[in-house]
Design a protein around this motif. Structure first.
Motif, PDB file in Angstrom:
ATOM      1  N   SER A   1       0.817  -1.220   0.000  1.00 34.13           N
ATOM      2  CA  SER A   1       0.000   0.000   0.000  1.00 34.13           C
ATOM      3  C   SER A   1       0.847   1.266   0.000  1.00 34.13           C
ATOM      4  N   ALA A   2       1.933   1.275   0.769  1.00 28.87           N
ATOM      5  CA  ALA A   2       2.766   2.477   0.842  1.00 28.87           C
ATOM      6  C   ALA A   2       3.406   2.778  -0.512  1.00 28.87           C
ATOM      7  N   LYS A   3       3.897   1.740  -1.188  1.00 34.02           N
ATOM      8  CA  LYS A   3       4.543   1.917  -2.488  1.00 34.02           C
ATOM      9  C   LYS A   3       3.557   2.447  -3.517  1.00 34.02           C
ATOM     10  N   PHE A   4       2.356   1.867  -3.562  1.00 33.56           N
ATOM     11  CA  PHE A   4       1.367   2.287  -4.551  1.00 33.56           C
ATOM     12  C   PHE A   4       0.836   3.683  -4.246  1.00 33.56           C
ATOM     13  N   SER A   5       0.611   3.983  -2.985  1.00 32.44           N
ATOM     14  CA  SER A   5       0.131   5.316  -2.621  1.00 32.44           C
ATOM     15  C   SER A   5       1.151   6.386  -2.992  1.00 32.44           C
ATOM     16  N   ALA A   6       2.434   6.098  -2.753  1.00 32.88           N
ATOM     17  CA  ALA A   6       3.485   7.064  -3.103  1.00 32.88           C
ATOM     18  C   ALA A   6       3.557   7.253  -4.617  1.00 32.88           C
ATOM     19  N   TYR A   7       3.442   6.152  -5.377  1.00 31.84           N
ATOM     20  CA  TYR A   7       3.515   6.244  -6.835  1.00 31.84           C
ATOM     21  C   TYR A   7       2.359   7.062  -7.392  1.00 31.84           C
ATOM     22  N   PHE A   8       1.186   6.887  -6.802  1.00 28.96           N
ATOM     23  CA  PHE A   8       0.005   7.626  -7.271  1.00 28.96           C
ATOM     24  C   PHE A   8      -0.226   8.893  -6.449  1.00 28.96           C
ATOM     25  N   ASP A   9       0.856   9.606  -6.179  1.00 28.29           N
ATOM     26  CA  ASP A   9       0.818  10.953  -5.585  1.00 28.29           C
ATOM     27  C   ASP A   9       0.097  11.001  -4.247  1.00 28.29           C
ATOM     28  N   GLY A  10       0.342  10.000  -3.400  1.00 30.94           N
ATOM     29  CA  GLY A  10      -0.227  10.018  -2.055  1.00 30.94           C
ATOM     30  C   GLY A  10      -1.720   9.742  -2.006  1.00 30.94           C
ATOM     31  N   CYS A  11      -2.233   8.940  -2.927  1.00 28.28           N
ATOM     32  CA  CYS A  11      -3.675   8.644  -2.954  1.00 28.28           C
ATOM     33  C   CYS A  11      -4.082   7.862  -1.711  1.00 28.28           C
ATOM     34  N   PRO A  12      -5.367   7.934  -1.316  1.00 26.33           N
ATOM     35  CA  PRO A  12      -5.827   7.219  -0.125  1.00 26.33           C
ATOM     36  C   PRO A  12      -5.857   5.709  -0.346  1.00 26.33           C
ATOM     37  N   VAL A  13      -5.675   4.968   0.732  1.00 28.22           N
ATOM     38  CA  VAL A  13      -5.717   3.504   0.701  1.00 28.22           C
ATOM     39  C   VAL A  13      -6.786   3.032   1.677  1.00 28.22           C
ATOM     40  N   LEU A  14      -7.736   2.253   1.181  1.00 31.27           N
ATOM     41  CA  LEU A  14      -8.783   1.671   2.027  1.00 31.27           C
ATOM     42  C   LEU A  14      -8.494   0.192   2.224  1.00 31.27           C
ATOM     43  N   ASN A  15      -8.602  -0.266   3.457  1.00 30.27           N
ATOM     44  CA  ASN A  15      -8.411  -1.676   3.762  1.00 30.27           C
ATOM     45  C   ASN A  15      -9.750  -2.297   4.150  1.00 30.27           C
ATOM     46  N   ILE A  16     -10.158  -3.304   3.393  1.00 28.45           N
ATOM     47  CA  ILE A  16     -11.433  -3.980   3.619  1.00 28.45           C
ATOM     48  C   ILE A  16     -11.155  -5.374   4.166  1.00 28.45           C
ATOM     49  N   PRO A  17     -11.712  -5.719   5.332  1.00 25.13           N
ATOM     50  CA  PRO A  17     -11.497  -7.085   5.843  1.00 25.13           C
ATOM     51  C   PRO A  17     -12.109  -8.104   4.897  1.00 25.13           C
ATOM     52  N   GLY A  18     -11.550  -9.279   4.885  1.00 22.53           N
ATOM     53  CA  GLY A  18     -11.989 -10.252   3.886  1.00 22.53           C
ATOM     54  C   GLY A  18     -12.568 -11.509   4.447  1.00 22.53           C
ATOM     55  N   ARG A  19     -11.733 -12.496   4.696  1.00 20.27           N
ATOM     56  CA  ARG A  19     -12.230 -13.814   5.057  1.00 20.27           C
ATOM     57  C   ARG A  19     -13.100 -13.766   6.293  1.00 20.27           C
ATOM     58  N   GLN A  20     -14.211 -14.437   6.217  1.00 21.89           N
ATOM     59  CA  GLN A  20     -15.095 -14.518   7.374  1.00 21.89           C
ATOM     60  C   GLN A  20     -14.739 -15.699   8.264  1.00 21.89           C
ATOM     61  N   TYR A  21     -13.885 -16.581   7.774  1.00 20.09           N
ATOM     62  CA  TYR A  21     -13.575 -17.808   8.503  1.00 20.09           C
ATOM     63  C   TYR A  21     -12.062 -17.979   8.623  1.00 20.09           C
ATOM     64  N   GLU A  22     -11.663 -18.668   9.674  1.00 14.53           N
ATOM     65  CA  GLU A  22     -10.257 -18.901   9.924  1.00 14.53           C
ATOM     66  C   GLU A  22      -9.711 -19.976   8.979  1.00 14.53           C
ATOM     67  N   VAL A  23      -8.444 -19.808   8.609  1.00 19.74           N
ATOM     68  CA  VAL A  23      -7.757 -20.807   7.799  1.00 19.74           C
ATOM     69  C   VAL A  23      -6.556 -21.304   8.590  1.00 19.74           C
ATOM     70  N   GLN A  24      -6.545 -22.593   8.874  1.00 16.22           N
ATOM     71  CA  GLN A  24      -5.432 -23.200   9.588  1.00 16.22           C
ATOM     72  C   GLN A  24      -4.329 -23.551   8.595  1.00 16.22           C
ATOM     73  N   ILE A  25      -3.136 -23.057   8.850  1.00 15.01           N
ATOM     74  CA  ILE A  25      -1.997 -23.337   7.976  1.00 15.01           C
ATOM     75  C   ILE A  25      -1.246 -24.547   8.511  1.00 15.01           C
TER      76      ILE A  25
END
Length: 701
Positions: free
Chosen positions: A164-188
């Protein structure tokens, strides 16, 4: 699952507010958040489509088609109405279309006709983390367009895993939104040892063990390619057949890869019969591009097939390499869509932390830049490709290689400016060498035949498996008859298409000949669309005389002048004629090429690809007459790359100009004889060669 149940739904107003306030927005939404299907619908309901379409790009053709169908179903319309798609050689849109799913390459091509992208109000670059070549080019082009277009254009970049930091800097400090995703746990679950050398067998064993001992839930196994998937399906089927009767529950094994016919892909998304578990064996298209509902278990061998390109030699390499940690995270996320899941990694936790790179090397830094540079040069934006605003630069060597190739193909002049031929090449939906061959065909009176050859070469697959190994005796005899001229792959492809046409485009005939039915029909559709572009309205001739074959070969020579190879003097090895000559052999699958009475192959050939596996091979080869090549060879000599790449616009050229400016006139004049000496050397080489050919001719007589 309805739209309101997706993790992205509570953030819809935040997303809309941010997009309306800022020209560029980055949205990071984890796997399963709904970003690919819902963001466009949110924008559509907010009347963003009143000022133009909402375009959503995908890195892969199959993803664009699949997601378009899914969104059309959610919006209760037919594909091609409110929701449509555009991919190479296929389009389903109408005047009612408000949301368009398209490949990144298709959007880049649209800019050639409409540099302002006036038909769009919003562009969404989905799966931006995959960093496909076309997406990386679009980063720079759209970043500039957002600033300069008179009518406002909104640009949104979406991904599950992004710096996110790299892309925001490249696009002149554009905002970054973080959306939570998985509703369920994944055991590795990491394995106790690494399986780099036996990952296929380990994947099959792990999948079978899950099926026999784990609770219900579909299984997704990642493999590197079609051949590997077919092998794994066979091994797993044989293993199940050897189990005691009634000891193994019902299992539906389904392959999934990009070249698979759409009707077979559809089986993967259909719900399985009651009491039956699905096991999907897929390439990395299932990481992000395609979502299969019902997956609870993921088997990740940690490997991927990756292509790389060496500019100096023009050689492609295809190797199986470890994935990045970003890819590993993507794969694991596929297991948490419907309930708590498990991801079985066939490598150790230490290997994940210490051996895997953080991110995948962007395609732009490991691929041939020929097509991308042609597009950039064709845009009416006066782009200096060496100084272009890349997120990650491909490197000057790759760019100079592309410029050199475009000069040889007459797409650029000696000063690096796009020519009229170059613009016409870029307008054709073909890679530059095929496009140049098609334009040369009109001069050689063989346009219908070149259309056929170009269409056949554009298909991913023509032959099924071993070209002759699985054919009947009758099929082998028929194929041998088509190769009797001994003129290599391009002429064989032409003959195959003509024979298919004589057999009323029969699918049975294709199967009898060991041909891929889907690939053949794709080539037929490509040929039709190319002919409809206005370049050719006539029908292909039923037969082709020797003079016509020569005309086709000469047109191909013009288009593949950047891919010429010359036979070694005393054996059938070849040396390429690019910047750094490379020794190579004809690929074993090359169609028959007639040898002379001494058993030697033709002196010159063109090739479609130069690639390395255990050896270096020329693939898809067509022989050329030596006298024809004489007209081409001067193009390959004395190419001034600095002048070609813009001269004074590059730092290197500017530095060189400063040095030259400090030289006295006397010093500069002293350099002239050196240049003349180089020319004399070339002339001497040519004269020696002519003497050799004359002696060879006398010997034959």
């Amino acid at each position: 699952m309805t739209a309101k149940e997706l993790p992205i739904w509570p953030f819809r107003q935040t997303i809309l507010d941010t997009v309306f306030k800022h020209p560029i927005t980055v949205i990071i939404g984890e796997t399963g958040s709904g970003k690919t299907t819902q963001i466009a619908q949110m924008l559509d309901k907010a009347y963003c489509a009143r000022e133009g379409c909402i375009g959503v790009t995908q890195p892969r053709r199959v993803a664009a088609l699949t997601v378009a169908r899914r969104v059309a179903e959610e919006m209760r319309c037919e594909v091609g109405q409110e929701v449509g798609y555009r991919v190479r050689f296929e389009e389903r849109t109408s005047r009612r279309t408000r949301i368009v799913y398209l490949t990144d390459g298709t959007l880049l091509r649209e800019m050639l006709d409409d540099p302002e992208l006036s038909a769009y109000s919003v562009i969404v670059l989905d799966e931006a983390h995959e960093r496909s070549l076309n997406t990386d080019v679009l980063f720079g082009v759209l970043k500039s367009l957002v600033k300069t277009r008179q009518k406002p254009l909104k640009l949104i970049l979406t991904s599950a895993t992004l710096d996110s930091a790299k892309f925001s800097a490249y696009f002149d400090g554009c905002p970054v939104l973080n959306i939570p995703g998985r509703q369920y746990e994944v055991q590795i679950v990491h394995s106790q040892g690494n399986h780099e050398n036996d990952y296929l067998a380990a994947a099959v064993d792990t999948a079978l063990d899950i099926h026999l001992h784990q609770p219900p839930g579909d299984i997704l196994v990642f493999l590197t390619g079609q051949a590997e998937i077919d092998k794994a399906v066979k091994q797993l089927s044989e293993a199940i057949a050897e189990l005691p009767e009634d000891s193994c529950p019902d299992l539906l094994i389904l392959p999934l890869y990009a070249a698979m016919p759409l009707e077979l892909q559809a089986r993967v998304f259909a719900p399985p019969p009651d009491g039956c578990r699905r096991l999907i064996m897929a390439t990395n298209i299932a990481e992000t591009s395609i979502t299969v509902d019902g997956v609870v278990y993921v088997v990740d061998p940690g490997m991927v097939k990756q292509k790389s390109y060496t500019p100096a030699t023009g050689m492609e390499s295809l190797h199986v390499v470890p994935i990045s940690r970003v890819q590993a995270t993507q794969r694991a996320g596929r297991a948490g869509r419907v309930c708590n899941g498990k991801c079985y990694r066939l490598y150790t936790a230490q290997f994940f932390e210490r051996e895997m790179s953080e991110t995948t090397v962007p395609e732009i830094q490991r691929t041939n830049m020929l097509t991308a540079v042609l597009y950039l040069k064709s845009l009416p934006l006066d782009i200096d490709v060496l100084a272009f605003d890349y997120l990650d630069s491909p490197g000057s060597e790759a760019l100079e290689d592309a410029l050199r190739q475009l000069l040889i193909l007459d797409a650029l002049d000696r000063d690096g400016h796009i020519t009229e031929l170059g613009r016409r090449m870029a307008a054709l939906p073909l890679e530059p060498s095929l496009a140049r061959s098609l334009l040369a065909a009109a001069d050689h009176d063989c346009l219908p035949e070149t259309l056929t050859a170009a269409a056949m070469l554009s298909a991913e697959t023509i032959f099924l498996g071993n070209r002759q190994g699985e054919l009947s005796e009758q099929g082998r005899a028929a194929l041998a008859e088509l190769m009797k001229e001994g003129l290599g792959d391009h002429i064989l492809m032409l003959r195959i298409f003509q024979a298919w046409e004589r057999n009323s485009f029969s699918s049975k005939w294709c199967k009898d000949m060991g041909l891929d039915v889907r690939g053949m029909h794709f080539a037929r559709e490509v040929r039709k669309q190319l002919a409809d572009l206005g370049s050719c309205k006539s029908q292909a001739r039923g037969g082709l005389c020797l003079a016509g074959v020569d005309a086709l070969r000469r047109a191909l020579l013009v288009g593949f002048a950047n891919r010429l190879a010359r036979r070694m003097p005393r054996h059938n090895g070849y040396k390429t004629l690019n910047e750094r000559a490379t020794l190579a052999q004809l690929h074993p699958a090359t169609a028959r090429i007639a040898a002379d009475e001494d058993g030697l192959m033709p002196e010159f050939v063109i090739y479609y690809a130069l690639f390395a596996t255990a050896k270096v091979f020329l693939s898809k080869v067509c022989p050329m007459d030596s006298e024809w090549v004489e007209d081409i060879l001067p193009k390959l000599r004395n190419i001034d790359v600095e002048r070609l790449s813009g001269g004074m616009t590059t730092k290197k050229a500017a530095k060189r100009a400063a040095v030259v400016g400090d030289l006295s006139e006397k010093q500069v004049v002293k350099n002239v004889p050196v240049a003349n000496a180089r020319k004399n050397d070339l002339a001497a080489v040519d004269a020696a060669r002519q003497r050799y050919l004359a002696r060879k001719s006398d010997k034959k007589k």
